[in-house]
Structure formats: C-alpha cells, structure tokens
Design an enzyme around this catalytic site. Structure first.
Site, PDB file in Angstrom:
ATOM      1  NE  ARG A   1      -3.066   2.683   2.704  1.00 18.79           N
ATOM      2  CZ  ARG A   1      -3.172   3.474   3.755  1.00 18.79           C
ATOM      3  NH1 ARG A   1      -2.529   3.187   4.872  1.00 18.79           N
ATOM      4  NH2 ARG A   1      -3.916   4.554   3.681  1.00 18.79           N
TER       5      ARG A   1
ATOM      6  CG  MET B   1     -19.461   6.327  15.651  1.00 17.88           C
ATOM      7  SD  MET B   1     -20.022   8.029  15.954  1.00 17.88           S
ATOM      8  CE  MET B   1     -19.629   8.814  14.398  1.00 17.88           C
TER       9      MET B   1
ATOM     10  CB  ILE C   1     -18.484   4.722  11.434  1.00 18.34           C
ATOM     11  CG1 ILE C   1     -17.450   4.993  12.535  1.00 18.34           C
ATOM     12  CG2 ILE C   1     -19.782   5.491  11.684  1.00 18.34           C
ATOM     13  CD1 ILE C   1     -16.926   6.412  12.590  1.00 18.34           C
TER      14      ILE C   1
ATOM     15  CD  GLU D   1      -9.008   0.509   3.224  1.00  9.63           C
ATOM     16  OE1 GLU D   1      -8.406   1.517   2.854  1.00  9.63           O
ATOM     17  OE2 GLU D   1      -9.466   0.371   4.372  1.00  9.63           O
TER      18      GLU D   1
ATOM     19  CG  HIS E   1     -13.979   4.412   3.920  1.00 10.41           C
ATOM     20  ND1 HIS E   1     -13.522   3.151   3.640  1.00 10.41           N
ATOM     21  CD2 HIS E   1     -13.346   4.793   5.054  1.00 10.41           C
ATOM     22  CE1 HIS E   1     -12.654   2.778   4.562  1.00 10.41           C
ATOM     23  NE2 HIS E   1     -12.530   3.768   5.439  1.00 10.41           N
TER      24      HIS E   1
HETATM   25  P1  ADP Z   1      -9.741   2.659  10.376  1.00 13.27           P
HETATM   26  O1  ADP Z   1     -10.175   3.868   9.646  1.00 13.27           O
HETATM   27  O2  ADP Z   1      -8.644   2.927  11.356  1.00 13.27           O
HETATM   28  O3  ADP Z   1      -9.527   1.434   9.514  1.00 13.27           O
HETATM   29  P2  ADP Z   1     -12.266   1.433  11.119  1.00 13.27           P
HETATM   30  O4  ADP Z   1     -12.744   1.409   9.711  1.00 13.27           O
HETATM   31  O5  ADP Z   1     -12.074   0.146  11.829  1.00 13.27           O
HETATM   32  O6  ADP Z   1     -10.974   2.307  11.327  1.00 13.27           O
HETATM   33  O7  ADP Z   1     -13.343   2.295  11.949  1.00 13.27           O
HETATM   34  C1  ADP Z   1     -13.147   2.626  13.292  1.00 13.27           C
HETATM   35  C2  ADP Z   1     -14.394   3.354  13.780  1.00 13.27           C
HETATM   36  O8  ADP Z   1     -15.518   2.464  13.688  1.00 13.27           O
HETATM   37  C3  ADP Z   1     -14.293   3.784  15.244  1.00 13.27           C
HETATM   38  O9  ADP Z   1     -14.768   5.115  15.383  1.00 13.27           O
HETATM   39  C4  ADP Z   1     -15.227   2.821  15.928  1.00 13.27           C
HETATM   40  O10 ADP Z   1     -15.826   3.372  17.085  1.00 13.27           O
HETATM   41  C5  ADP Z   1     -16.278   2.613  14.858  1.00 13.27           C
HETATM   42  N1  ADP Z   1     -17.107   1.436  15.139  1.00 13.27           N
HETATM   43  C6  ADP Z   1     -16.742   0.138  15.139  1.00 13.27           C
HETATM   44  N2  ADP Z   1     -17.792  -0.651  15.506  1.00 13.27           N
HETATM   45  C7  ADP Z   1     -18.831   0.181  15.769  1.00 13.27           C
HETATM   46  C8  ADP Z   1     -20.178   0.004  16.193  1.00 13.27           C
HETATM   47  N3  ADP Z   1     -20.668  -1.202  16.439  1.00 13.27           N
HETATM   48  N4  ADP Z   1     -20.950   1.102  16.336  1.00 13.27           N
HETATM   49  C9  ADP Z   1     -20.466   2.322  16.097  1.00 13.27           C
HETATM   50  N5  ADP Z   1     -19.209   2.574  15.688  1.00 13.27           N
HETATM   51  C10 ADP Z   1     -18.404   1.511  15.524  1.00 13.27           C
END
Ligand code: ADP
Length: 403
Positions: free
Chosen positions: A95, A287, A335, A388, A212
C-alpha cells in the site's frame, strides 16, 4: 498463487498473506509501536480456520527492518508459519499512500517507480517515506517476489479538472501540483466492485455514492464505475468530519489561530489533524464512545453526532446534484458498516432524492454485504464490508496478469 500484502506506516506494519487460488487468508498480523520500547507483534496463522493459532510478542524493541525480518521469520516458522521458504511468495502488494498524478494504475516496482514515489514525498511527507522503507526491506527479504505498489490515490485519477482543481492561482497546480487527489481509493474501488456484483449489474453502468466512515472518512461520487468527485483533498484532512480531523473548514481559520492565539504552523497542523473532528467537539474520537455518551445525555456528544451526520448529508446532496442519476448509495468502514444510527441519520428524510432507508433492515447486523433500502425502492442503499488488503492483493494479481 501466494500474495503478501504489506502496509508499512511510520510506527506500524500490517500484513496479510493470501492464497488467491484457494481464496484463503493464510496469515495476518500487526506490528505496532515500532522504535518504542514496547513494540508489539501479533501474528495469526490461518485466521479464518478452526485451527487458527496466534502468537503475540510484547515489549520487544524493533525497527522497520528487524520487525519485517521477524514477520518474514514467522511466516515460515515451524509452528506459526504457512510457507516453507520465502520464495513461495509470488508477489508482494504494497500500500502506498500517495501516487500523485504519476500513477493512474498500480505499478510493478522498479527503480523508476521508486523515484516517482520519492518525488511524491512532498505530497505525503508522513506516509510515502515509510512506504518506501517497507518496499526496500521487503524487496531484500523476498527477492524472487514481484513487488507491486498499489496507491490510495489512483482510483480518483479519473476526476475531471473541474473536480480536482482548487480556485487558487493556476501556477500552484502547474508548478507545485497543488490539487485535490483523494484517498481511501482501494476501499471505494472495492466496495463499488462488490456492489456491482451484488446487484448483478455491470460496474460501468452504475452511478453510486460511496461513503467510507472509519477513523478517517471520505465520500466518492462514481459515474459509470469511475470516480468523478471525492471529499478528501490534496491531503486526507479535507471533507467529512472525522475522528480527530476537522474536514472542510474556512481556510482563514489557521490565520486567526496564528494571529490571535500565537499558534505555530506545527501546532495548527496538529490541532486540525489530531484534536479536531468528533474529538474536538466532544472530547472522544471513537464513534462507539460518542454514541454511548450521547445516549447518556451528553450534549456535546449529541452535537458532534449532528455535525458528523449533517456534513455527510450535505455531500450526499452535492453529489446527487453532479451525478445525472443515482443507482446506489454505499456505506462502508467501521462506522458505515456497524453504526445503524449514523446510516439512518444520513438517509432519513431524503425520500425526495429516492433514498428510502428501511428501518428494520438497517438494524440487522451481519458482516456481509446487504441491502437496507425499502424493498420496492429503485435506488439501492447497501452496506458493504470493505477489505482494502484483499483489494490490494487482487490489484497485485491483476498487474501480474499483464506481465
Ligand atoms: P480505520 O479507519 O482505522 O480502519 P475502522 O474502519 O475500523 O478504522 O473504523 C473505526 C471506527 O468504527 C471507530 O470510530 C469505531 O468506534 C467505529 N465502530 C466500530 N464498531 C462500531 C459500532 N458497532 N458502532 C459504532 N461505531 C463503531
């Protein structure tokens, strides 16, 4: 064919080894806190199998080089390994964050590609140097494997000039390449492909808005399968409200911070990237925590959520206006895939645009692509789990097929 996907950051390395013929993840892992005394390595053998095995090593002090050597060692380890020697890996997909305007597609890494990635360092000073470090070390560890660079930016290279140009003096673009590039490209590309498969329609006939939402967040307007607009800009700071990033802002605010609060450029940079977004408004960036606090009556958390959702709704409206028709709205990222209240907030009351969310379907949680629009709705609203790393592996495989 075994393809290793590597994401080398400044203080972490993520990896996944695929056997694409068997459609299997053979191994994956994460090396965190490199260069700190408490470097941590978590390595999994056959993560999706019942005989999965995990090895965690704590408090070892590793560099990029010693860390990647350790990872290579574990991949062929007697107990935790999945290959008998490094030459079994046919290709490594790296990446790379910023491909600037140079790269419209993934590229087989050679000296020319390395110098072009170097030339793009000013556009991504925090990311491209670590990506290059990974490329160099992994190239030495797996000398028989073909190394491929897959960029976060290439998917957005189809944007027309009126989308990517800033209303600044034109020389800044011509001489210094100041323009919108966009990021999260592998995710937007992956979920749009997946959606086309799910809807059983050719990708190049579909118009979509992909949303996203992870720690960072970005949106894309996709016309006939190609990106024509995206919310992040020259850097990943622009666009949506994110965990700790402010997204779109009146450009004069940094001057105010400098003039009236005597903040240095470095401090402003850190404020906008690390202490803004959800965290800036309500004190937390995760979140799940923001939603929990809002449900407990925290007014700031409620405000942060309202702002977060309002920004996404504004982008949906904007993208609706530039796409001639809209077939599909896609939610993805931690999220987007999990927070039903965010999806509902983004879509509710948009029936006039053809966006009709089904409250019951929206509440079903499963880690699978699914439809959450009302059953008779023409416009589809999909939740698509992103991947990804798999996209990087598939793009690497695609590049190899042209060789
Ligand atoms: P990154 O961008 O680092 O890859 P992710 O795509 O894993 O991160 O997203 C992380 C976000 O997703 C965090 O804000 C986390 O709180 C949120 N998240 C994960 N599961 C839930 C859920 N069940 N409800 C709400 N938010 C969630």
């Amino acid at each position: 064919m075994k393809i290793l996907v590597i994401n080398t950051g400044s203080s972490s390395v993520k990896y996944k080894l695929y056997d694409l013929r068997k459609k299997e993840v053979l191994s994956k892992g994460l090396l965190e806190k490199i260069y700190e005394p408490g470097t941590r390595l978590t390595h999994e053998k056959l993560p999706e199998h019942p005989d999965r095995k995990v090895k965690t090593e704590n408090s070892i002090s590793l560099t990029h080089k010693s860390g990647l050597e350790r990872i290579a060692g574990l991949l062929s380890d007697n107990e935790y390994g999945v290959i008998s020697n490094n030459d079994e890996i046919s290709a490594v997909g790296h990446r790379v964050v910023h491909g600037g305007e140079t790269f419209k597609t993934p590229a087989v890494i050679d000296e020319k590609v390395i110098s072009a990635i170097k030339e793009n360092i000013p556009l991504a000073p925090l990311h491209n140097p670590s990506n290059l470090t990974g490329i160099e070390i992994v190239g030495n560890l797996f000398p028989k494997a073909i190394q491929v660079a897959v960029f976060d930016t290439t998917f957005h290279q189809t944007m027309p000039p009126e989308a990517f140009i800033y209303a600044l003096p034109y020389e800044l673009y011509e001489k210094h390449r100041v323009r919108k590039y966009g990021f999260h490209g592998t995710s937007h590309a992956y979920v749009s492909r997946k959606a086309a498969g799910f809807l059983e329609r050719p990708l190049d006939e579909l118009n979509m808005i992909t949303i996203h939402l992870g720690n960072g967040g970005s949106m894309c307007a996709i016309q006939n399968g190609s990106c024509i607009e995206t919310s992040m800009g020259m850097t990943p700071l622009g666009g949506l409200v994110m965990g700790t990033r402010c997204g779109d802002l009146d450009p004069s605010i940094p001057f105010f911070l400098s003039d009236h609060l005597n903040m240095s450029l470095k401090e402003i940079d850190s404020l906008l990237n690390k202490s803004s977004g959800l965290k800036g408004i309500c004190g937390v960036n995760d979140m799940r925590e923001v939603i929990k606090r809002k449900n407990q009556g925290d007014i700031r958390a409620e405000l942060a959520l309202k702002k977060y959702i309002r920004r996404i709704r504004k982008y949906i409206g904007a993208y609706f206006a530039i796409l001639e028709k809209l077939d599909c709205l896609i939610f993805t990222g931690g999220i987007g895939e999990n927070a039903m209240e965010i999806r509902e907030g983004c879509c509710s009351g948009l029936n006039r645009l053809g966006i009709e969310i089904d409250r019951e379907r929206n509440q079903i949680t499963k880690n699978k692509i699914r439809e959450i629009n009302k059953p008779m709705s023409q416009l589809k609203i999909l939740v698509v789990p992103t991947d990804e790393e798999l996209m990087i592996a598939l793009e690497t495989q695609e590049v190899l097929s042209y060789l």
